[in-house]
Design a protein around this motif. Sequence first.
Motif, PDB file in Angstrom:
ATOM      1  N   LEU A 615       6.555  -2.165  -1.898  1.00  0.00           N
ATOM      2  CA  LEU A 615       5.763  -1.748  -0.743  1.00  0.00           C
ATOM      3  C   LEU A 615       5.497  -2.881   0.239  1.00  0.00           C
ATOM      4  O   LEU A 615       4.784  -2.685   1.231  1.00  0.00           O
ATOM      5  CB  LEU A 615       4.427  -1.166  -1.221  1.00  0.00           C
ATOM      6  CG  LEU A 615       4.543   0.063  -2.127  1.00  0.00           C
ATOM      7  CD1 LEU A 615       3.179   0.450  -2.680  1.00  0.00           C
ATOM      8  CD2 LEU A 615       5.146   1.228  -1.377  1.00  0.00           C
ATOM      9  N   ASN A 616       6.032  -4.046  -0.019  1.00  0.00           N
ATOM     10  CA  ASN A 616       5.791  -5.200   0.852  1.00  0.00           C
ATOM     11  C   ASN A 616       6.212  -4.885   2.292  1.00  0.00           C
ATOM     12  O   ASN A 616       7.344  -4.495   2.559  1.00  0.00           O
ATOM     13  CB  ASN A 616       6.573  -6.408   0.343  1.00  0.00           C
ATOM     14  CG  ASN A 616       6.286  -7.665   1.150  1.00  0.00           C
ATOM     15  OD1 ASN A 616       5.137  -7.912   1.512  1.00  0.00           O
ATOM     16  ND2 ASN A 616       7.321  -8.434   1.434  1.00  0.00           N
ATOM     17  N   GLY A 617       5.276  -5.031   3.223  1.00  0.00           N
ATOM     18  CA  GLY A 617       5.562  -4.802   4.631  1.00  0.00           C
ATOM     19  C   GLY A 617       5.418  -3.374   5.096  1.00  0.00           C
ATOM     20  O   GLY A 617       5.542  -3.105   6.298  1.00  0.00           O
ATOM     21  N   ASN A 618       5.177  -2.410   4.173  1.00  0.00           N
ATOM     22  CA  ASN A 618       4.998  -1.024   4.592  1.00  0.00           C
ATOM     23  C   ASN A 618       3.753  -0.868   5.462  1.00  0.00           C
ATOM     24  O   ASN A 618       2.802  -1.662   5.376  1.00  0.00           O
ATOM     25  CB  ASN A 618       4.875  -0.101   3.379  1.00  0.00           C
ATOM     26  CG  ASN A 618       6.224   0.300   2.826  1.00  0.00           C
ATOM     27  OD1 ASN A 618       7.234  -0.339   3.099  1.00  0.00           O
ATOM     28  ND2 ASN A 618       6.246   1.349   2.022  1.00  0.00           N
ATOM     29  N   ARG A 619       3.764   0.172   6.287  1.00  0.00           N
ATOM     30  CA  ARG A 619       2.613   0.440   7.145  1.00  0.00           C
ATOM     31  C   ARG A 619       1.478   1.064   6.342  1.00  0.00           C
ATOM     32  O   ARG A 619       1.699   1.830   5.393  1.00  0.00           O
ATOM     33  CB  ARG A 619       3.014   1.374   8.287  1.00  0.00           C
ATOM     34  CG  ARG A 619       3.794   0.710   9.399  1.00  0.00           C
ATOM     35  CD  ARG A 619       4.389   1.725  10.363  1.00  0.00           C
ATOM     36  NE  ARG A 619       3.394   2.612  10.942  1.00  0.00           N
ATOM     37  CZ  ARG A 619       3.690   3.618  11.770  1.00  0.00           C
ATOM     38  NH1 ARG A 619       4.962   3.865  12.087  1.00  0.00           N
ATOM     39  NH2 ARG A 619       2.739   4.390  12.266  1.00  0.00           N
ATOM     40  N   GLN A 620       0.261   0.727   6.717  1.00  0.00           N
ATOM     41  CA  GLN A 620      -0.909   1.345   6.137  1.00  0.00           C
ATOM     42  C   GLN A 620      -0.952   2.819   6.543  1.00  0.00           C
ATOM     43  O   GLN A 620      -0.491   3.217   7.609  1.00  0.00           O
ATOM     44  CB  GLN A 620      -2.177   0.608   6.604  1.00  0.00           C
ATOM     45  CG  GLN A 620      -3.482   1.367   6.486  1.00  0.00           C
ATOM     46  CD  GLN A 620      -3.861   1.737   5.062  1.00  0.00           C
ATOM     47  OE1 GLN A 620      -3.086   1.545   4.131  1.00  0.00           O
ATOM     48  NE2 GLN A 620      -5.036   2.274   4.881  1.00  0.00           N
ATOM     49  N   ALA A 621      -1.481   3.657   5.652  1.00  0.00           N
ATOM     50  CA  ALA A 621      -1.593   5.081   5.953  1.00  0.00           C
ATOM     51  C   ALA A 621      -2.565   5.317   7.105  1.00  0.00           C
ATOM     52  O   ALA A 621      -3.552   4.589   7.259  1.00  0.00           O
ATOM     53  CB  ALA A 621      -2.055   5.835   4.707  1.00  0.00           C
TER      54      ALA A 621
END
Length: 726
Positions: A615-621
């Motif tokens: 999940l590194n770098g994924n956007r916050q919900a």
Amino acid sequence: MRRELWLTASAAMLLWAGAARAQDAQTTQTTQQAKHDEPAVLGEVVVTAERRTTNLQTTAVAATVLSADDLNNKAVSSLDQLQFAAPSVTVQNFGQGNFFNVRGIGKSEATTAVGVGVITYRDGVAAFPGYFQTEPYYDLASLEVLRGPQGTFAGANATGGAVFIRSQDPNFRGVNGYVQGQVGNYKDFKAQGAINLPISDTLAGRIAFNHETRDSFWDITGPYKGHPGDVDSNSIRLGLLWAPSPALKVTLKADYNDIDLGGYPADPALSTNDPFKITSNGPNSAHDTFVRSSLNASYTFGNGIMLRSITGYQNGTAKFSTDLDGTSALNNTFYDTVKEEVWSQEFNLLSRGDQRLTWLLGLYYQYDEVEFPASKYPTADYRVGFPENVLDIYLWGKTPKETSAAFGQVSYDLSDRLQLQVGARYAHSVSTNDDVYQTYPQFGIVLLQNSQIKDDKVTGKVTLNWKLDDDNFVYGFVATGHKMGGLNGPNLYQPAKAFAPENLTDYEAGWKSTLAGGRVRTQLGVYYNVYKSFQVNIGDPQYPQINRIQNVRGDTKLYGLEGSAQALFGRAAFDVAVSVSHSSLGGFYGADPRRGRTGTCDPASGPASVNCVDLNGNRQAYAPTFTFHAGAQYTFALDGGATLTPRLDYAHIGSAYTTIFNNAALGDRLAARDIANALVTWAKGDWKLAAYATNLTNQTYVAAINSGLRYAGPPRQYGLNLTRMF
């Protein structure tokens, strides 16, 4: 019969108000015509979030402040519509609760174990966190949306921001108030009003009410139950003001709300059909009943120091049910009853505001008990069926939380244009799972949890304010926020496990200016937030099919830019707001519970697999990268002192993800939405007649996704409302 009674009462109030004030009509018309001929400038906007009344343009906070007229003009009558009037705000309503986020921070999990990140205050009292947000906005004085952590004044539940709602106070200006009637499509009928009564020279009262009924937006086929989407909303507020001397002021307010929304029909997140035409064989209901009360007393000593006491009590019951699979194919169901009681007490001691050194001290206490009531073993009011009567899960118990806090802020003028502010808050919290039972009756399994977790934390803010000149103000600050940890509930596979607190540091700078002789007002700000141990609710590392609240290992970062402007040139008024943001999760492997189990998923090392995702770098919900709002109106002067004011508002909320997995193929993506509202108001004297339309283009959009179901946003609504001021 109920509708006819409301119509009769509304008509009587209109006729009485017209007779009482007919003799003042000519004076009012003359005064209004004179106002049209005067140069127009923007009035001062004030904020009250820091326990003082201060000018927004010289206060170091990113905020949107909406007056009663603003709320009406922008069609903001409930929490849902607030996202279309304030930048960086999103609201995902799924019936019993909502995901209210500011800058992508707030709440994105339907669980009471994780605290909210945006707290709402009503008349100085912190309201129910997360539940009981369906109360309509009526007879309000102002609404303030503060963006960014409010750790000094609002505490642990304000890591993303805070909302301060003030209803109208009773006054001593004689008998005054308003009454309003509204009719619209979907058989919408609304009656609303308020009357202020001066009882004596020192005592005044105010009564306000709101009633609305509306037919459902949905067309449901299948053996469904209930009246999904039919609205029957009833609210009343009573207020008393006692002011025996200039030094002492006591205001008591109490309101009662019975909000029956009939349910929030939904279908699977990946459905391609019209979201208002669905099948269902399960229940649909959403019914809140609750009371709120606040007692605000202040006394100003001879030296100008003020002592204030704010006491709050709230009690509510929320009932919700839904077809959990969103179709008529399966009998998967969810029933939930939640009872909540909140007691709170706050004391403030404030120095005079006209000194080089000003200060504020505060004490705070809150007891918040959430109860999932039991019926008769092995059943309870909280019940999940997979399918019903084949594999059921029941839950009941109490989860009380107790918080004590001390806070304060000191402001010192280093010069006539430079000011230093330092604020801090110490909070001690205790959260308990008190005899929480989870049962699986078909297997004869009973799980019991009795546990407690304590939390101590200091948060604060250091600010440097610089008044460049009378029209330009710049600021910079560092603020911290905190959300306490807790315990996950028990499950079939392992004992309850704890999750750690969440901490953040917020760096912000801003510039506020007043231009064109007071006709233009602007705000521009940038922020950079670093979250440590960010709390998320995803699959357990060992048992991915079971959700568990965990902490993201690396730093989660959110940063962006926000700007807004308001302008008033003669009879023309404009406003615009924009936000651009970016979010990035820290280094972390997470198990997606929607995927089949493929082994353990170590948060630090994975390994990456179908359900173990890097999940590194994924956007916050619920963190759109772009939001834009604009509104414009022009007032035409008509014969006889009447005016005609057309207004158009437009809001764009960019696309966002609903989970941190950012997997559009599984229904995680909320598409962008573009909502336009139109309003045309004819006004003469104390009368107003308005034609309105919300979601003018009738855009079909998904407003929320929860538990694999999509919830459609409201379609186009239009109608007329008539208001009489007196």
